[in-house]
Design a protein around this motif. Structure first.
Motif, PDB file in Angstrom:
ATOM      1  N   TRP A  78      53.728 -14.185  20.896  1.00 25.55           N
ATOM      2  CA  TRP A  78      52.743 -13.119  20.690  1.00 25.55           C
ATOM      3  C   TRP A  78      53.316 -12.041  19.776  1.00 25.55           C
ATOM      4  O   TRP A  78      52.644 -11.591  18.848  1.00 25.55           O
ATOM      5  N   ARG A  79      54.538 -11.634  20.019  1.00 28.46           N
ATOM      6  CA  ARG A  79      55.149 -10.601  19.172  1.00 28.46           C
ATOM      7  C   ARG A  79      55.312 -11.079  17.733  1.00 28.46           C
ATOM      8  O   ARG A  79      55.111 -10.318  16.786  1.00 28.46           O
ATOM      9  N   ASP A  80      55.685 -12.348  17.557  1.00 26.65           N
ATOM     10  CA  ASP A  80      55.985 -12.872  16.226  1.00 26.65           C
ATOM     11  C   ASP A  80      54.750 -13.204  15.393  1.00 26.65           C
ATOM     12  O   ASP A  80      54.829 -13.213  14.162  1.00 26.65           O
ATOM     13  N   THR A  81      53.649 -13.519  16.032  1.00 24.97           N
ATOM     14  CA  THR A  81      52.450 -13.942  15.307  1.00 24.97           C
ATOM     15  C   THR A  81      51.757 -12.740  14.675  1.00 24.97           C
ATOM     16  O   THR A  81      51.496 -11.742  15.360  1.00 24.97           O
ATOM     17  N   PRO A  82      51.421 -12.812  13.389  1.00 23.72           N
ATOM     18  CA  PRO A  82      50.670 -11.725  12.753  1.00 23.72           C
ATOM     19  C   PRO A  82      49.314 -11.538  13.442  1.00 23.72           C
ATOM     20  O   PRO A  82      48.658 -12.506  13.831  1.00 23.72           O
ATOM     21  N   LYS A  83      48.929 -10.270  13.585  1.00 19.01           N
ATOM     22  CA  LYS A  83      47.689  -9.924  14.262  1.00 19.01           C
ATOM     23  C   LYS A  83      46.903  -8.936  13.401  1.00 19.01           C
ATOM     24  O   LYS A  83      47.491  -8.084  12.742  1.00 19.01           O
ATOM     25  N   VAL A  84      45.578  -9.075  13.445  1.00 22.18           N
ATOM     26  CA  VAL A  84      44.687  -8.122  12.795  1.00 22.18           C
ATOM     27  C   VAL A  84      43.803  -7.558  13.888  1.00 22.18           C
ATOM     28  O   VAL A  84      43.155  -8.308  14.625  1.00 22.18           O
ATOM     29  N   VAL A  85      43.784  -6.235  14.022  1.00 23.77           N
ATOM     30  CA  VAL A  85      43.001  -5.558  15.043  1.00 23.77           C
ATOM     31  C   VAL A  85      41.848  -4.842  14.352  1.00 23.77           C
ATOM     32  O   VAL A  85      42.055  -4.078  13.409  1.00 23.77           O
ATOM     33  N   PHE A  86      40.643  -5.114  14.831  1.00 18.30           N
ATOM     34  CA  PHE A  86      39.436  -4.515  14.263  1.00 18.30           C
ATOM     35  C   PHE A  86      38.944  -3.427  15.210  1.00 18.30           C
ATOM     36  O   PHE A  86      38.546  -3.708  16.341  1.00 18.30           O
ATOM     37  N   SER A  87      38.978  -2.189  14.737  1.00 20.89           N
ATOM     38  CA  SER A  87      38.523  -1.071  15.561  1.00 20.89           C
ATOM     39  C   SER A  87      38.298   0.154  14.699  1.00 20.89           C
ATOM     40  O   SER A  87      39.047   0.396  13.749  1.00 20.89           O
ATOM     41  N   SER A  88      37.292   0.925  15.073  1.00 17.71           N
ATOM     42  CA  SER A  88      37.072   2.210  14.404  1.00 17.71           C
ATOM     43  C   SER A  88      37.442   3.361  15.335  1.00 17.71           C
ATOM     44  O   SER A  88      37.269   4.524  14.974  1.00 17.71           O
ATOM     45  N   GLY A 126      37.172  -1.215   8.680  1.00 20.21           N
ATOM     46  CA  GLY A 126      35.951  -1.480   7.917  1.00 20.21           C
ATOM     47  C   GLY A 126      35.190  -2.698   8.421  1.00 20.21           C
ATOM     48  O   GLY A 126      35.270  -3.072   9.595  1.00 20.21           O
ATOM     49  N   ASP A 127      34.489  -3.345   7.529  1.00 19.31           N
ATOM     50  CA  ASP A 127      33.610  -4.469   7.818  1.00 19.31           C
ATOM     51  C   ASP A 127      34.409  -5.682   8.303  1.00 19.31           C
ATOM     52  O   ASP A 127      35.128  -6.321   7.532  1.00 19.31           O
ATOM     53  N   ALA A 128      34.266  -6.015   9.592  1.00 18.29           N
ATOM     54  CA  ALA A 128      35.028  -7.117  10.186  1.00 18.29           C
ATOM     55  C   ALA A 128      34.641  -8.457   9.571  1.00 18.29           C
ATOM     56  O   ALA A 128      35.514  -9.286   9.279  1.00 18.29           O
ATOM     57  N   VAL A 129      33.358  -8.684   9.362  1.00 25.14           N
ATOM     58  CA  VAL A 129      32.913  -9.972   8.821  1.00 25.14           C
ATOM     59  C   VAL A 129      33.474 -10.185   7.413  1.00 25.14           C
ATOM     60  O   VAL A 129      33.939 -11.281   7.083  1.00 25.14           O
ATOM     61  N   ALA A 130      33.473  -9.155   6.607  1.00 28.83           N
ATOM     62  CA  ALA A 130      34.016  -9.278   5.246  1.00 28.83           C
ATOM     63  C   ALA A 130      35.509  -9.605   5.289  1.00 28.83           C
ATOM     64  O   ALA A 130      35.988 -10.459   4.536  1.00 28.83           O
ATOM     65  N   LEU A 150      33.806  -8.804  18.637  1.00 30.07           N
ATOM     66  CA  LEU A 150      34.311  -9.301  17.364  1.00 30.07           C
ATOM     67  C   LEU A 150      33.915 -10.760  17.167  1.00 30.07           C
ATOM     68  O   LEU A 150      33.454 -11.156  16.093  1.00 30.07           O
ATOM     69  N   ALA A 151      34.096 -11.576  18.201  1.00 28.95           N
ATOM     70  CA  ALA A 151      33.747 -12.996  18.103  1.00 28.95           C
ATOM     71  C   ALA A 151      32.250 -13.167  17.842  1.00 28.95           C
ATOM     72  O   ALA A 151      31.855 -14.034  17.054  1.00 28.95           O
ATOM     73  N   ALA A 152      31.418 -12.344  18.475  1.00 30.98           N
ATOM     74  CA  ALA A 152      29.974 -12.452  18.270  1.00 30.98           C
ATOM     75  C   ALA A 152      29.609 -12.229  16.805  1.00 30.98           C
ATOM     76  O   ALA A 152      28.757 -12.930  16.254  1.00 30.98           O
ATOM     77  N   ALA A 153      30.263 -11.275  16.166  1.00 29.91           N
ATOM     78  CA  ALA A 153      30.008 -11.021  14.739  1.00 29.91           C
ATOM     79  C   ALA A 153      30.421 -12.232  13.911  1.00 29.91           C
ATOM     80  O   ALA A 153      29.709 -12.634  12.980  1.00 29.91           O
TER      81      ALA A 153
END
Length: 194
Positions: A87-97, A111-115, A135-138
């Motif tokens: 988990w620590r080693d894997t790159p992660k992208v967090v979507f939040s405003s 910004g725009d998660a789908v884009a 996020l998954a729903a989008a």
């Protein structure tokens, strides 16, 4: 082009969390609800194969509150130690405003998660996993999810956060794998028919 996978533990009535964001049904708070070592190992095997994890805010907060030091917890099993390190080693992208900082090999997208997911999918590389219902729903509505891993637990919670949110249209799937785990847990894996 990368593959996008959406998979989580789910109640029989289709929820990833009971009311109040309660996930105790999958973590051992109820009778026969603790995940088996075999199921945990299966999740670990899936995560090791993921190149990028995509998180919504709630799932990020849940994961980042435990896994950065999950390998240092008293009684941590070898699989939990490996899961924490992965988990620590894997790159992660967090979507939040609503948050302004992430750490643990993660970057924040406000910004725009789908884009951004569309851009990431177009890159060369291994599979990505999207987690978090909103996020998954989008991603599902945008037609970006290639595979669904649904791990169904034999419990009804009657409400909460659904695994699937409202769709704009049908999504046709092909069943590619099933597996049964101790405690009556069943994994079904589907690919999106294009």
């Amino acid at each position: 082009m990368r593959k996008l996978v959406y998979g989580m533990n789910v109640t029989l009535d289709g929820y990833i969390a009971a009311p109040g964001d309660d996930i105790g049904w999958s973590a051992g708070d109820g009778p026969d609800s603790s995940p088996s070592d075999e199921l945990f190992q299966w999740w670990l095997d899936q995560e090791v194969g993921i190149d990028v994890m995509l998180y919504g805010r709630k799932l990020w907060e849940a994961m980042s509150s435990h896994w950065p030091t999950g390998d240092q917890q008293p009684g941590a099993t070898p699989a939990e130690i490996e899961f924490a390190r992965n988990w620590r080693d894997t790159p992660k992208v967090v979507f939040s405003s609503t948050i302004d900082k992430v750490d643990w090999n993660a970057r924040l997208v406000t910004g725009d998660a789908v884009a951004e997911i569309t851009r990431l999918k177009a890159e060369d590389g291994g599979p990505m996993r999207v987690g978090g219902a909103t996020l998954a729903a989008a991603a599902v509505r945008a037609g970006l999810v290639d595979e669904y891993e649904i791990v169904t637990h034999p419990v009804l919670v009657g409400g909460g956060t659904p695994f699937f949110n409202a769709l704009d249209g049908w999504v046709n799937l092909a069943l590619v794998e099933t597996r049964t785990f101790p405690g009556g847990v069943i994994m079904t894996r589907y690919e999106t028919r294009r």
